[in-house]
Design a protein around this motif. Structure first.
Motif, PDB file in Angstrom:
ATOM      1  N   ASN A 108      17.899  71.692  85.417  1.00  0.00           N
ATOM      2  CA  ASN A 108      18.852  72.341  85.182  1.00  0.00           C
ATOM      3  C   ASN A 108      20.154  72.048  86.517  1.00  0.00           C
ATOM      4  N   VAL A 109      19.740  73.013  87.212  1.00  0.00           N
ATOM      5  CA  VAL A 109      20.353  73.276  88.659  1.00  0.00           C
ATOM      6  C   VAL A 109      20.838  71.617  89.290  1.00  0.00           C
ATOM      7  N   ARG A 110      19.647  71.103  89.261  1.00  0.00           N
ATOM      8  CA  ARG A 110      19.640  69.647  89.914  1.00  0.00           C
ATOM      9  C   ARG A 110      20.146  68.771  89.089  1.00  0.00           C
ATOM     10  N   ASP A 111      20.233  69.259  87.824  1.00  0.00           N
ATOM     11  CA  ASP A 111      21.397  67.649  87.085  1.00  0.00           C
ATOM     12  C   ASP A 111      22.639  67.903  87.552  1.00  0.00           C
ATOM     13  N   GLN A 112      22.824  69.175  87.077  1.00  0.00           N
ATOM     14  CA  GLN A 112      24.846  69.918  87.612  1.00  0.00           C
ATOM     15  C   GLN A 112      25.072  69.970  88.768  1.00  0.00           C
ATOM     16  N   ALA A 113      23.809  69.148  90.098  1.00  0.00           N
ATOM     17  CA  ALA A 113      24.586  68.849  91.132  1.00  0.00           C
ATOM     18  C   ALA A 113      24.603  67.210  91.867  1.00  0.00           C
ATOM     19  N   PHE A 114      23.371  66.108  90.718  1.00  0.00           N
ATOM     20  CA  PHE A 114      23.910  65.096  90.676  1.00  0.00           C
ATOM     21  C   PHE A 114      25.002  64.687  90.192  1.00  0.00           C
ATOM     22  N   LYS A 115      25.608  65.744  89.013  1.00  0.00           N
ATOM     23  CA  LYS A 115      26.437  65.189  88.119  1.00  0.00           C
ATOM     24  C   LYS A 115      28.105  65.353  88.936  1.00  0.00           C
ATOM     25  N   ALA A 116      27.990  66.862  89.925  1.00  0.00           N
ATOM     26  CA  ALA A 116      29.036  66.901  90.869  1.00  0.00           C
ATOM     27  C   ALA A 116      29.570  65.791  91.531  1.00  0.00           C
ATOM     28  N   ILE A 117      28.203  65.769  92.470  1.00  0.00           N
ATOM     29  CA  ILE A 117      28.459  65.414  93.873  1.00  0.00           C
ATOM     30  C   ILE A 117      28.619  63.761  93.437  1.00  0.00           C
ATOM     31  N   LYS A 118      28.364  63.072  92.737  1.00  0.00           N
ATOM     32  CA  LYS A 118      28.598  61.185  92.211  1.00  0.00           C
ATOM     33  C   LYS A 118      30.082  61.666  91.863  1.00  0.00           C
ATOM     34  N   SER A 119      30.851  63.454  90.837  1.00  0.00           N
ATOM     35  CA  SER A 119      32.198  63.360  90.686  1.00  0.00           C
ATOM     36  C   SER A 119      33.347  62.989  92.152  1.00  0.00           C
ATOM     37  N   PHE A 120      32.796  64.033  93.165  1.00  0.00           N
ATOM     38  CA  PHE A 120      33.284  63.605  93.956  1.00  0.00           C
ATOM     39  C   PHE A 120      33.682  62.636  95.205  1.00  0.00           C
ATOM     40  N   LEU A 121      31.695  62.371  94.736  1.00  0.00           N
ATOM     41  CA  LEU A 121      31.626  60.449  96.092  1.00  0.00           C
ATOM     42  C   LEU A 121      32.769  59.613  95.186  1.00  0.00           C
ATOM     43  N   THR A 122      32.703  59.595  94.261  1.00  0.00           N
ATOM     44  CA  THR A 122      33.806  59.006  93.413  1.00  0.00           C
ATOM     45  C   THR A 122      35.086  59.005  93.439  1.00  0.00           C
ATOM     46  N   LYS A 123      35.479  60.494  93.789  1.00  0.00           N
ATOM     47  CA  LYS A 123      36.706  59.801  94.138  1.00  0.00           C
ATOM     48  C   LYS A 123      37.112  59.723  94.897  1.00  0.00           C
ATOM     49  N   LEU A 124      36.384  60.388  96.843  1.00  0.00           N
ATOM     50  CA  LEU A 124      36.486  59.542  97.903  1.00  0.00           C
ATOM     51  C   LEU A 124      36.494  58.693  98.121  1.00  0.00           C
ATOM     52  N   GLU A 125      35.370  57.838  97.478  1.00  0.00           N
ATOM     53  CA  GLU A 125      35.248  56.584  97.403  1.00  0.00           C
ATOM     54  C   GLU A 125      36.418  55.957  97.068  1.00  0.00           C
ATOM     55  N   THR A 126      37.582  56.188  95.649  1.00  0.00           N
ATOM     56  CA  THR A 126      38.696  55.896  95.615  1.00  0.00           C
ATOM     57  C   THR A 126      40.041  56.180  96.870  1.00  0.00           C
ATOM     58  N   VAL A 127      39.802  57.204  97.110  1.00  0.00           N
ATOM     59  CA  VAL A 127      41.030  57.904  97.820  1.00  0.00           C
ATOM     60  C   VAL A 127      40.718  56.574  99.287  1.00  0.00           C
ATOM     61  N   SER A 128      39.603  56.224  99.463  1.00  0.00           N
ATOM     62  CA  SER A 128      39.182  55.523 100.978  1.00  0.00           C
ATOM     63  C   SER A 128      39.533  54.382 100.907  1.00  0.00           C
ATOM     64  N   GLU A 129      39.680  53.659  99.901  1.00  0.00           N
ATOM     65  CA  GLU A 129      40.520  52.314  99.234  1.00  0.00           C
ATOM     66  C   GLU A 129      41.180  52.055  99.166  1.00  0.00           C
ATOM     67  N   ASP A 130      41.608  53.371  98.776  1.00  0.00           N
ATOM     68  CA  ASP A 130      43.626  52.710  97.818  1.00  0.00           C
ATOM     69  C   ASP A 130      44.087  54.395  98.732  1.00  0.00           C
ATOM     70  N   PRO A 131      44.669  54.648  99.644  1.00  0.00           N
ATOM     71  CA  PRO A 131      44.950  56.209  99.934  1.00  0.00           C
ATOM     72  C   PRO A 131      45.979  56.738  98.998  1.00  0.00           C
ATOM     73  N   THR A 132      47.045  55.715  98.472  1.00  0.00           N
ATOM     74  CA  THR A 132      47.926  55.922  97.519  1.00  0.00           C
ATOM     75  C   THR A 132      47.664  56.776  96.355  1.00  0.00           C
ATOM     76  N   LYS A 133      46.330  56.393  96.514  1.00  0.00           N
ATOM     77  CA  LYS A 133      45.659  57.059  95.009  1.00  0.00           C
ATOM     78  C   LYS A 133      45.340  58.643  95.375  1.00  0.00           C
ATOM     79  N   LEU A 134      45.755  58.918  95.953  1.00  0.00           N
ATOM     80  CA  LEU A 134      45.454  60.357  96.925  1.00  0.00           C
ATOM     81  C   LEU A 134      46.222  61.775  95.811  1.00  0.00           C
TER      82      LEU A 134
END
Length: 761
Positions: free
Chosen positions: A518-544
């Motif tokens: 259960n902990v691993r599942d929650q961790a993967f979900k959180a990692i994906k969420s943070f990575l998606t946001k960081l990638e979005t900012v990386s591609e377009d800093p105006t979306k910060l």
């Protein structure tokens, strides 16, 4: 001097008549009124001498006299009076006529059968008091002579025709028929002197019962039609209106018959009222049982009764009767019927006093039911009178009180001032999360911190949140680790891009190999969420600002190369955790196999965390921690310095040869696409080696211990993929080997020496 005698007594009267509503009750006109000093509501019965006859004036004066001398809980209470040449003013407790009250009940759609049963009980008891104790006859009993107070209590009035039992009413006072010709339908069929002395009043009691259930009585013969009279009351009603006057029961016997088992007056509402009337002489055990049963019955009781009769008794029982925590449940149920102003005046002072009590049962019930009264508490009272007492629950030896105290902070936090929420509360939370021996309490502390994060100031959030949730991810209780992951996810908008990449993601990545699925599942979900946001900012800093990642500094990237550099750095951080630290995976594999076999009971306790989100209603863990988990990992009482101290700690892994087929991050071909990733969780057990141990604080710990934290400062792109501490350690080993080699060379050059010999020149 003449002005004294010419003074108008009505102007000096202590009560003011309000002209809004008027009701006619016999020869009297009923007005609403209030005391001039204090504004207490009253009722004023007015008789105008000029508009009445001599007989009516005689009856009004007789009633005025009787009201002053009669005192009984079920007879209309006299408060004050004034007699002038023009008018008679009779001031009583605030009441309304029974006819108007029944009409209002019908308009609200309520049957009011419980209230009617208690009302008839009161009227019969009043008639019994007059007949058997005072030896008086009412001679005017009817729906027009019954009044209802604010609590729904029925009061007997209309004492105009009252006479002693041994006196002929026809000679002493004008009869009701002489004053009101239409009243003859309520007269009994026998002669005035026929039957028992109470026969006439008992007959009129039967007429009152008929009118209560069926409306105005059109004629005497209508009494034969039962209409809506309840079946349980029918046999006793028929006795009241029987043709044989001598067979009509005494009011006391009628009351006794109706209260028999299955009778109309045998119900919880009547029993509760009778107990409240005698509560002062009841023993503590009886009071305790009564208040426990009262909570279940209040839902069916009339609202006015709860507000004006039950509530005063509850407050009195708490203030003077030492009733304790048992009054809390019915008290809060009754509080739902009060307005905000009434709640502030009547219940809040009692609640504030209850919080200062040392009774643990009262404290835990207050905390459990705080949701029912928190909206009525003002911020000043919470910070100065309630919170100082509540915080004692954080250090209580009873785990249930500690847990309820933590949960109550969800409701109290919005009302706490900056000092209490950012300093005092955080100090207690840090101690509970680090040192409490109960896993569910540590878990709940983390959950509560994530929920109250919006009420913390920016400085406290920056100092506390990451350190607190990082500590939770190393807790031996699986639900606490899951709470730490969910805490990061719930507070993601409070971390700038640097904190998300350098501190949050590395912590979450360590949980991808957690022993608990259960902990691993929650961790993967959180990692994906943070990575998606960081990638979005990386591609377009105006979306910060759009995606909710806050930053204290302005993100300035010089061109597309800067964006790619940041993106590459994030990826290196993530993949370095997988490829460079391969030996950590090997070291943890043994711990995973052992932990997964020994933590089945713990998994059951934390199963609610598998699919529920941070805001789920079942996010609180109320199960006890498995005995095998032990106590929480050691930590400091404060948050904010954990990361800096841990950053200076050497990593817990030893350098080892990379397994075949595994490449360093610097050698990875980023352009290759396809399914080339390795399933580490599936293969780690195949590459298991004995668990490495490291020294920390003078003791040995497994490398997979939840108290350890990797130093992410080592990700510097070194060729060997080693951290600075590992490089320093490796240099020390090489230096030691060099010194040993030189020492061996010097010893070999001197040659062997024999014991006891001396070198000669």
């Amino acid at each position: 001097m003449w002005s004294f005698f010419a003074r108008d007594p009505v102007k000096d009267f202590n009560y003011e008549i309000l002209p809004e509503t008027q009701e006619t009750s016999g020869i009297w006109t009923l007005h609403r009124g209030k005391r001039k000093i204090g504004g207490e509501p009253v009722s004023v019965f007015v008789y105008e001498v000029s508009t009445g006859t001599e007989e009516q004036a005689q009856l009004a004066k007789a009633a005025f006299k009787r009201m002053k001398t009669l005192r009984h809980p079920n007879i209309l209470a006299y408060v004050d009076g004034l007699e002038t040449e023009k008018s008679l003013y009779l001031v009583t407790e605030q009441v309304t006529s029974l006819a108007a009250h029944l009409k209002a009940q019908s308009d609200r759609g309520g049957s009011g059968e419980l209230e009617i049963s208690w009302g008839l009980h009161q009227i019969v008891k009043a008639v019994s008091f007059l007949v058997n104790d005072c030896h008086l006859l009412h001679n005017n009993l009817g729906i027009w002579s019954v009044f209802v107070d604010r609590a729904g209590e029925w009061k007997l009035g209309g004492l105009d025709h009252m006479t002693p039992e041994n006196e002929d009413a026809s000679t002493s006072l004008p009869s009701a028929k002489a004053v009101h010709p239409d009243m003859d339908k309520y007269d009994p069929p026998e002669s005035p002197n026929g039957g028992e002395k109470w026969a006439g009043d008992v007959w009129r009691l039967g007429c009152l019962i008929w009118e209560v259930f069926n409306g105005p009585l059109p004629r005497t013969t209508s009494l034969r039609s039962l209409g809506k009279i309840p079946k349980a009351l029918v046999p006793h009603y028929c006795e009241l209106v029987g043709a044989n006057a001598r067979a009509r029961p005494n009011p006391a016997r009628f009351l006794q018959n109706c209260r028999a088992r299955g009778g109309f007056l045998s119900n919880n509402f009547v029993e509760s009222n009778l107990f409240l009337e005698e509560i002062q002489i009841k023993d503590p055990a009886e009071k305790h049982q009564f208040f426990q049963d009262l909570s279940e019955n209040l839902d069916s009781f009339p609202e006015d009764f709860c507000k004006h009769k039950v509530l005063p008794q509850l407050l009195t029982a708490f203030e003077f009767g030492n009733a304790g925590a048992v009054v809390l449940t019915p008290l809060f149920k009754v509080g739902k019927f009060l307005s905000a102003e009434e709640y502030q005046q009547k219940i809040i002072p009692v609640i504030v006093k209850m919080f200062s009590s040392t009774d643990r049962a009262m404290r835990i019930r207050l905390l459990q039911q705080m949701e029912q009264f928190i909206q009525y508490l003002n911020d000043a009272a919470v910070n100065s009178q309630i919170f100082p007492h509540v915080v004692h629950g954080f250090t209580d030896t009873n785990p249930a009180i500690r847990e309820q105290t933590v949960k109550s902070m969800l409701l109290l936090a919005p009302k706490l001032n900056e000092s209490n929420v950012n300093q005092e509360l955080m100090r207690h939370f840090a101690r509970l999360q680090a040192r409490d021996e109960q896993g569910p309490i540590r878990c709940n502390t983390t959950v509560c911190l994530g929920k109250i994060a919006p009420y913390l100031n920016a400085g406290t959030r920056q100092r506390v949140l990451i350190s607190a949730f990082s500590r939770a991810t190393k807790d031996p209780f699986p639900a606490s680790r899951a709470a730490g992951v969910l805490g990061f996810a719930a507070t993601h908008n409070y971390y700038n891009v640097t904190e998300s990449a350098a501190r949050v993601l590395p912590t979450l990545c360590t949980l991808t190999v957690d022993p608990d699925k259960n902990v691993r599942d929650q961790a993967f979900k959180a990692i994906k969420s943070f990575l998606t946001k960081l990638e979005t900012v990386s591609e377009d800093p105006t979306k910060l600002a759009e995606i909710g990642l806050l930053t204290s500094t302005v993100l300035t990237l010089n061109g597309y190369c800067g964006i790619l550099a940041m993106k590459s750095f994030i990826c290196i951080c993530i993949f370095s955790n997988f490829f460079v630290a391969e030996t950590s995976f090997i070291a943890v594999s043994v711990s995973i196999q052992v932990s997964l076999a020994s933590s089945e009971a713990v998994k059951k306790q934390s199963s609610d965390w598998s699919s529920s989100g941070w805001d789920a209603d079942d996010s609180w863990s109320n199960e006890k921690e498995a005995d095998s988990q032990g106590q929480s990992s050691p930590g400091e009482d404060g948050w904010g310095n954990d990361w800096e101290e841990e950053g200076r700690t050497a990593p817990a892994t030893k350098s080892a040869a990379l397994p075949e087929g595994v490449r360093l991050a610097s050698e990875y071909d980023w352009d290759i696409k396809g399914d080339t990733q390795t399933d580490f969780l599936a293969n780690v057990s195949q590459r298991a080696t004995p668990t490495a141990t490291v020294r920390r604080g003078g003791g040995a710990e497994p490398a997979g211990d939840w108290g350890a934290e990797e130093s992410w400062e080592s990700v510097d792109g070194s060729p060997a993929g080693l951290s600075k501490a590992e490089l320093a350690k490796k240099k020390r080993e090489e230096r030691r080997k060099e010194l040993e080699a030189k020492r061996a060379e010097r010893k070999a050059a001197k040659g062997p020496l024999k014991l006891g010999t001396r070198k000669l020149d």
